[in-house]
Motif scaffolding. Structure first.
Motif, PDB file in Angstrom:
ATOM      1  N   THR A 508      -5.772   9.949 -37.526  1.00 58.75           N
ATOM      2  CA  THR A 508      -5.328   8.841 -38.367  1.00 58.75           C
ATOM      3  C   THR A 508      -3.901   9.118 -38.834  1.00 58.75           C
ATOM      4  O   THR A 508      -3.592  10.220 -39.269  1.00 58.75           O
ATOM      5  CB  THR A 508      -6.250   8.708 -39.595  1.00 58.75           C
ATOM      6  N   GLY A 509      -3.055   8.132 -38.727  1.00 62.52           N
ATOM      7  CA  GLY A 509      -1.674   8.275 -39.186  1.00 62.52           C
ATOM      8  C   GLY A 509      -1.437   7.418 -40.422  1.00 62.52           C
ATOM      9  O   GLY A 509      -2.196   6.495 -40.711  1.00 62.52           O
ATOM     10  N   PHE A 510      -0.381   7.717 -41.146  1.00 59.21           N
ATOM     11  CA  PHE A 510      -0.102   7.034 -42.404  1.00 59.21           C
ATOM     12  C   PHE A 510       1.365   6.612 -42.418  1.00 59.21           C
ATOM     13  O   PHE A 510       2.267   7.417 -42.201  1.00 59.21           O
ATOM     14  CB  PHE A 510      -0.401   8.003 -43.552  1.00 59.21           C
ATOM     15  N   LEU A 511       1.566   5.352 -42.669  1.00 62.17           N
ATOM     16  CA  LEU A 511       2.919   4.797 -42.626  1.00 62.17           C
ATOM     17  C   LEU A 511       3.138   4.000 -43.907  1.00 62.17           C
ATOM     18  O   LEU A 511       2.334   3.145 -44.240  1.00 62.17           O
ATOM     19  CB  LEU A 511       2.993   3.847 -41.425  1.00 62.17           C
ATOM     20  N   HIS A 512       4.180   4.311 -44.649  1.00 64.42           N
ATOM     21  CA  HIS A 512       4.426   3.510 -45.856  1.00 64.42           C
ATOM     22  C   HIS A 512       5.911   3.320 -46.116  1.00 64.42           C
ATOM     23  O   HIS A 512       6.755   4.009 -45.534  1.00 64.42           O
ATOM     24  CB  HIS A 512       3.737   4.133 -47.065  1.00 64.42           C
ATOM     25  N   GLY A 513       6.190   2.405 -47.000  1.00 67.65           N
ATOM     26  CA  GLY A 513       7.557   1.949 -47.204  1.00 67.65           C
ATOM     27  C   GLY A 513       8.503   2.991 -47.780  1.00 67.65           C
ATOM     28  O   GLY A 513       9.708   2.852 -47.701  1.00 67.65           O
ATOM     29  N   ARG A 514       7.940   4.061 -48.374  1.00 68.52           N
ATOM     30  CA  ARG A 514       8.835   5.056 -48.967  1.00 68.52           C
ATOM     31  C   ARG A 514       9.285   6.101 -47.952  1.00 68.52           C
ATOM     32  O   ARG A 514      10.038   7.008 -48.273  1.00 68.52           O
ATOM     33  CB  ARG A 514       8.122   5.779 -50.125  1.00 68.52           C
ATOM     34  N   MET A 515       8.780   5.994 -46.720  1.00 73.49           N
ATOM     35  CA  MET A 515       9.177   6.979 -45.716  1.00 73.49           C
ATOM     36  C   MET A 515      10.556   6.653 -45.180  1.00 73.49           C
ATOM     37  O   MET A 515      10.987   5.512 -45.193  1.00 73.49           O
ATOM     38  CB  MET A 515       8.170   6.965 -44.553  1.00 73.49           C
ATOM     39  N   LYS A 520       9.115   7.057 -40.051  1.00 78.73           N
ATOM     40  CA  LYS A 520       8.342   5.878 -39.643  1.00 78.73           C
ATOM     41  C   LYS A 520       8.328   5.759 -38.124  1.00 78.73           C
ATOM     42  O   LYS A 520       7.291   5.520 -37.520  1.00 78.73           O
ATOM     43  CB  LYS A 520       8.961   4.595 -40.214  1.00 78.73           C
ATOM     44  N   ASP A 521       9.503   5.926 -37.537  1.00 80.13           N
ATOM     45  CA  ASP A 521       9.606   5.808 -36.085  1.00 80.13           C
ATOM     46  C   ASP A 521       8.715   6.832 -35.389  1.00 80.13           C
ATOM     47  O   ASP A 521       8.086   6.530 -34.377  1.00 80.13           O
ATOM     48  CB  ASP A 521      11.062   5.987 -35.637  1.00 80.13           C
ATOM     49  N   ASP A 522       8.666   8.056 -35.950  1.00 82.70           N
ATOM     50  CA  ASP A 522       7.823   9.094 -35.346  1.00 82.70           C
ATOM     51  C   ASP A 522       6.361   8.667 -35.337  1.00 82.70           C
ATOM     52  O   ASP A 522       5.668   8.775 -34.330  1.00 82.70           O
ATOM     53  CB  ASP A 522       7.940  10.413 -36.136  1.00 82.70           C
ATOM     54  N   ILE A 523       5.903   8.189 -36.491  1.00 80.57           N
ATOM     55  CA  ILE A 523       4.497   7.785 -36.599  1.00 80.57           C
ATOM     56  C   ILE A 523       4.222   6.611 -35.656  1.00 80.57           C
ATOM     57  O   ILE A 523       3.245   6.593 -34.910  1.00 80.57           O
ATOM     58  CB  ILE A 523       4.153   7.365 -38.045  1.00 80.57           C
ATOM     59  N   MET A 524       5.127   5.628 -35.683  1.00 78.52           N
ATOM     60  CA  MET A 524       4.938   4.462 -34.818  1.00 78.52           C
ATOM     61  C   MET A 524       4.929   4.896 -33.353  1.00 78.52           C
ATOM     62  O   MET A 524       4.133   4.421 -32.545  1.00 78.52           O
ATOM     63  CB  MET A 524       6.091   3.469 -35.021  1.00 78.52           C
ATOM     64  N   GLY A 525       5.811   5.820 -33.031  1.00 79.23           N
ATOM     65  CA  GLY A 525       5.891   6.319 -31.668  1.00 79.23           C
ATOM     66  C   GLY A 525       4.582   6.987 -31.263  1.00 79.23           C
ATOM     67  O   GLY A 525       4.070   6.745 -30.161  1.00 79.23           O
ATOM     68  N   ALA A 526       4.035   7.798 -32.173  1.00 79.03           N
ATOM     69  CA  ALA A 526       2.780   8.496 -31.880  1.00 79.03           C
ATOM     70  C   ALA A 526       1.639   7.496 -31.707  1.00 79.03           C
ATOM     71  O   ALA A 526       0.734   7.687 -30.895  1.00 79.03           O
ATOM     72  CB  ALA A 526       2.451   9.480 -33.002  1.00 79.03           C
ATOM     73  N   LYS A 528       2.064   4.382 -30.663  1.00 81.91           N
ATOM     74  CA  LYS A 528       2.332   3.675 -29.409  1.00 81.91           C
ATOM     75  C   LYS A 528       1.855   4.442 -28.188  1.00 81.91           C
ATOM     76  O   LYS A 528       1.281   3.874 -27.272  1.00 81.91           O
ATOM     77  CB  LYS A 528       3.841   3.427 -29.265  1.00 81.91           C
ATOM     78  N   ASN A 529       2.103   5.772 -28.211  1.00 86.84           N
ATOM     79  CA  ASN A 529       1.694   6.509 -27.018  1.00 86.84           C
ATOM     80  C   ASN A 529       0.284   7.082 -27.125  1.00 86.84           C
ATOM     81  O   ASN A 529      -0.127   7.923 -26.326  1.00 86.84           O
ATOM     82  CB  ASN A 529       2.739   7.546 -26.613  1.00 86.84           C
ATOM     83  N   GLY A 530      -0.443   6.649 -28.140  1.00 89.37           N
ATOM     84  CA  GLY A 530      -1.867   6.940 -28.179  1.00 89.37           C
ATOM     85  C   GLY A 530      -2.268   8.271 -28.793  1.00 89.37           C
ATOM     86  O   GLY A 530      -3.441   8.633 -28.792  1.00 89.37           O
ATOM     87  N   GLU A 531      -1.308   9.003 -29.364  1.00 95.02           N
ATOM     88  CA  GLU A 531      -1.670  10.262 -30.022  1.00 95.02           C
ATOM     89  C   GLU A 531      -2.433   9.999 -31.310  1.00 95.02           C
ATOM     90  O   GLU A 531      -3.222  10.821 -31.767  1.00 95.02           O
ATOM     91  CB  GLU A 531      -0.417  11.071 -30.373  1.00 95.02           C
ATOM     92  N   ILE A 532      -2.152   8.865 -31.914  1.00 89.71           N
ATOM     93  CA  ILE A 532      -2.851   8.476 -33.135  1.00 89.71           C
ATOM     94  C   ILE A 532      -3.719   7.269 -32.806  1.00 89.71           C
ATOM     95  O   ILE A 532      -3.275   6.359 -32.118  1.00 89.71           O
ATOM     96  CB  ILE A 532      -1.827   8.104 -34.234  1.00 89.71           C
ATOM     97  N   GLN A 533      -4.966   7.296 -33.269  1.00 92.02           N
ATOM     98  CA  GLN A 533      -5.859   6.177 -32.945  1.00 92.02           C
ATOM     99  C   GLN A 533      -5.926   5.146 -34.068  1.00 92.02           C
ATOM    100  O   GLN A 533      -6.104   3.962 -33.845  1.00 92.02           O
ATOM    101  CB  GLN A 533      -7.278   6.686 -32.642  1.00 92.02           C
ATOM    102  N   VAL A 534      -5.833   5.672 -35.312  1.00 91.04           N
ATOM    103  CA  VAL A 534      -5.960   4.779 -36.460  1.00 91.04           C
ATOM    104  C   VAL A 534      -4.676   4.868 -37.273  1.00 91.04           C
ATOM    105  O   VAL A 534      -4.227   5.958 -37.610  1.00 91.04           O
ATOM    106  CB  VAL A 534      -7.161   5.196 -37.344  1.00 91.04           C
ATOM    107  N   LEU A 535      -4.090   3.727 -37.561  1.00 93.12           N
ATOM    108  CA  LEU A 535      -2.848   3.731 -38.322  1.00 93.12           C
ATOM    109  C   LEU A 535      -3.062   3.003 -39.644  1.00 93.12           C
ATOM    110  O   LEU A 535      -3.322   1.807 -39.671  1.00 93.12           O
ATOM    111  CB  LEU A 535      -1.741   3.042 -37.529  1.00 93.12           C
ATOM    112  N   VAL A 536      -2.982   3.754 -40.749  1.00 91.73           N
ATOM    113  CA  VAL A 536      -3.089   3.148 -42.069  1.00 91.73           C
ATOM    114  C   VAL A 536      -1.676   2.905 -42.563  1.00 91.73           C
ATOM    115  O   VAL A 536      -0.835   3.796 -42.497  1.00 91.73           O
ATOM    116  CB  VAL A 536      -3.819   4.084 -43.052  1.00 91.73           C
ATOM    117  N   SER A 537      -1.433   1.709 -43.047  1.00 84.51           N
ATOM    118  CA  SER A 537      -0.072   1.471 -43.509  1.00 84.51           C
ATOM    119  C   SER A 537      -0.020   0.402 -44.580  1.00 84.51           C
ATOM    120  O   SER A 537      -0.929  -0.398 -44.724  1.00 84.51           O
ATOM    121  CB  SER A 537       0.818   1.066 -42.332  1.00 84.51           C
TER     122      SER A 537
END
Ligand code: ADP
Ligand code: MG
Length: 685
Positions: A508-515, A520-526, A528-537
């Motif tokens: 599970t990854g975590f993306l929020h506005g204070r990053m 943010k790009d790293d998490i989104m990238g992960a 996108k390429n399927g390293e992360i299955q669940v994205l909480v944001s």
């Protein structure tokens, strides 16, 4: 004697320290004061006895405090303090949340005035079935405070009280006659507008409700007229500039083979774009198409035409992730065509950057894709003919202008998925021509949307887990980042921690506005390429991001989201072959929240949703503040005041068609106001 440029420190009672607090909200002179209008009013002329209260009315009640009842503190919930007050006709409840300090400052048996909205049904936190006011304005009832007048209520900021705001306003209105009225008497008469002095006096201290309405109408009208006029003025300036590069009428755009047939809507938009660019005058066009309508393909074909004409094109995306996504898409579309597409982002090293810029200025590069960094001053094109801006949500007049000054005089194409109803778009984008893509590529599966109550959450999540086990990916969006005691809302942190445990061993990854952007790009990238299955944001998920393997969108506390926003979020799924789902976890029973949820379940058409959004807002429900992308307006609201907007826009059109440069004596004052409000006269060439 006060003047517009009198500093507020000259007003009795405003010292240098106060002045600093006012400076924070951009108020330094009496002119700043007078043009900061009240948010609402205490209409103390509308005094009611309790037995006369009507549901939904905002009124003044004077009553005696009889009892004060403190609610129990429950973690994560708002703690109510309930006052039982009464007059000779009945009793009323007054509820404040998280206001334990009240107990010390009120005394049983004293008279107070309460000014607020009345709720008659017992659905607004009431405990006894009596009328209820929630968080009213209130004060001790004294003879001087209880005069029957209409008092302004200003938005406050740290270190500033309502009293000080009012004191300044009453000083400022003494100079109300000093401002230039931008409307001639004739114009005012024709459009039923009062003069500026009257408007300024009565917007702050109205004699009665009628005076206030007359003043308000004039100021709203003025604001909307100046706004639409500025767009028309700009458009006139834009077309007077150098003409755009004229492209050949050869139908190069048809020669590019894409993996699919364009939809009718795409084909028409493309046609309009190509005809514009063949004409000679500069194109300024907005392509409005719902999420997934395939705007990128249209841009790819338009850009192809440009390149085949020996020219260059630039494509600007709001984030690096989206820019990279476009690079991949374009490289796939142009495979074997010998077209050089390059990416310029801030993460390029100095030597990479040098190389990119060199190839660009020498004309080796045909298409440059990037973020707004594309338009820094050292980026030079050899022969730039078209600038495409993708997903430009913000209504950025200045931004558009900066774009149009780049290079020679490129054609401008803006692509947006913001579903603004056409009537509104015509006004908001009065400086652009508009193409609308109504249809969607055939064979798209509808996203199945379901409302889940809090009690259904476990079941919803079980479903989500099954999708993850099947190899699919999931977005979970929340309304808030951090825990906040005062609100009944699940925070992103909370949801993230739970999800991380729940979905183990999946990631599970975590993306929020204070990053930071690169985090943010790293998490989104992960993701996108399927390293992360669940994205909480929180709502920072990139608009336009394309992860076809993501099939579930969960929106927590969906009651906190506007329709347009939910629609945008839902558009992140349903991009691949697999059936996609959207869960709206609804933790409120208010009519509007339930209605919105129903609309989301019933339709996936962005334009219908936008219309419904307007209707719901029109009923006075106020959510999500202003329409995303709307301009800064002080008193007008393009959603609430659509009617005035239309008549002001018509008037603006007339003025511009008769006097595009606003040179006529009657219009010079208008031009001065526009230049003051919207700055720059650059386009005035
Ligand atoms: P948006 O308008 O939201 O930017 P995109 O351009 O990202 O949409 O397109 C969404 C998806 O639909 C992409 O995968 C794209 O390849 C595909 N697509 C676009 N046009 C068509 C079409 N005419 N037929 C089939 N698929 C299409
Ligand atoms: Mg897109």
């Amino acid at each position: 004697m006060f003047k517009p440029d009198t500093r507020i420190t000259e007003v009795k009672g405003i010292g240098p320290k106060k002045a600093d607090a006012f400076k924070n909200i951009n108020i330094e002179t009496l002119e700043d004061v007078i043009f900061s209008y009240p948010r609402e009013y205490e209409d103390r002329t509308k005094v009611r006895t309790i037995s006369d209260l009507k549901d939904g009315e905002t009124v003044m009640v004077t009553a005696e405090l009889r009892r004060l009842k403190k609610g129990r503190y429950i973690r994560g919930r708002k703690t109510p303090t309930t006052l039982l007050v009464g007059d000779s006709t009945g009793t009323m409840e007054v509820v404040f949340f998280n206001a334990s300090w009240l107990e010390k400052s009120l005394s049983i048996g004293s008279e107070y005035w309460f000014f607020g909205k009345v709720g008659l049904r017992n659905n607004s936190g009431g405990i006894s079935g009596a009328p209820v006011m929630i968080h009213p304005q209130f004060g001790k009832y004294t003879d001087s405070e209880s005069g029957e007048s209409i008092l302004p209520i200003y938005p406050l900021a740290a270190g500033i009280s309502q009293k000080e705001r009012r004191r300044l306003a009453s000083a400022a209105v003494t100079a109300a006659g000093e401002y230039e009225d931008c409307f001639s008497e004739e114009f005012r008469k024709k459009n039923g507008l009062c003069d500026l002095e009257y408007a300024l006096k009565n917007i702050h201290f109205p004699e009665d409700e009628r005076h206030m309405k007359v003043a308000k109408y004039r100021l709203i009208y003025e604001e909307l007229l100046l706004f639409t006029l500025s767009l028309g003025y700009m458009k006139a300036g834009f077309s007077r500039e150098k003409p755009g590069i004229v492209l050949s009428k050869a139908r190069f755009e048809d020669e590019l083979t894409l993996p699919f047939q364009l939809t009718a809507g795409q084909a028409q938009a493309l046609d309009e774009i190509c005809r514009d660019m063949e004409e000679g005058s500069r194109m300024s066009r907005l392509v409005q198409g719902d999420v997934g309508s395939g705007k990128t393909a249209v841009a790819a074909k338009a850009i192809y035409k440009v390149v085949k004409n020996g020219c260059q094109a630039a494509l600007m995306a709001p984030t690096e992730i989206l820019a990279e996504q476009h690079l991949q898409t374009f490289n796939a579309f142009y495979k074997g065509e010998g077209i050089n597409v390059e990416l310029l982002t801030s993460s390029a090293s100095a030597s990479e950057r040098r190389g990119i810029l060199e190839r660009l200025s020498s004309g080796k590069t045909d298409v440059l894709i990037g973020t707004h960094a594309l338009f820094s001053s050292d980026v030079e094109f050899a022969r730039l003919a078209l600038v495409v801006t993708d997903e430009q949500h913000r209504f950025g007049v200045a931004q558009r202008e900066a774009l149009s000054h780049k290079g020679e005089s490129p054609h401008i194409l803006v692509m947006t998925a913001t579903p603004i109803p056409r009537t509104l778009a015509l006004v908001l984008y009065a400086d652009m021509d508009i193409s609308v893509i109504k249809d969607k590529p055939a064979g798209r599966k509808e996203i199945i949307t379901r409302t889940a109550r809090e009690a259904d959450r476990p079941k919803a999540y079980e479903f989500v887990l099954r999708q993850v086990k099947k190899g699919r990916q999931v977005y979970i969006v929340t309304a808030l980042i951090e825990n906040s005691e005062s609100l009944d809302v699940r925070s992103a942190e909370e949801v993230f921690e739970e999800a991380e445990r729940y979905f183990k061993p999946y990631k599970t990854g975590f993306l929020h506005g204070r990053m930071k952007q690169d985090e943010k790009d790293d998490i989104m990238g992960a993701f996108k390429n399927g390293e992360i299955q669940v994205l909480v944001s929180t709502v920072v998920i990139e608009v336009g991001i394309n992860v076809p393997n993501a099939t579930v969108m969960v929106i927590e506390n969906s009651e906190r989201f506007g329709l347009a926003q939910m629609h945008q979020l839902r558009g992140r799924v349903g991009r691949g072959e697999d059936q996609s789902y959207c869960f709206l976890i609804l933790c409120s029973d208010t009519e509007v929240a339930v209605e919105r949820s129903k609309i989301m379940e019933e339709t996936s058409d962005g334009f219908i949703i936008a219309e419904k959004d307007l209707q719901l807002r029109g009923t006075g429900e106020f959510f999500g503040a202003r329409q995303a992308g709307a301009p800064e307006l002080r008193i007008a609201d393009i959603i609430k005041h659509t009617k005035i907007l239309k008549s002001a826009a018509d008037e603006a059109k007339k003025i511009i068609s008769e006097d595009p440069l606003l040179d006529k004596p009657d219009n010079v004052r208008l031009r001065r106001r526009i230049e003051k409000l919207y700055g720059s006269t650059e386009f005035n060439g």
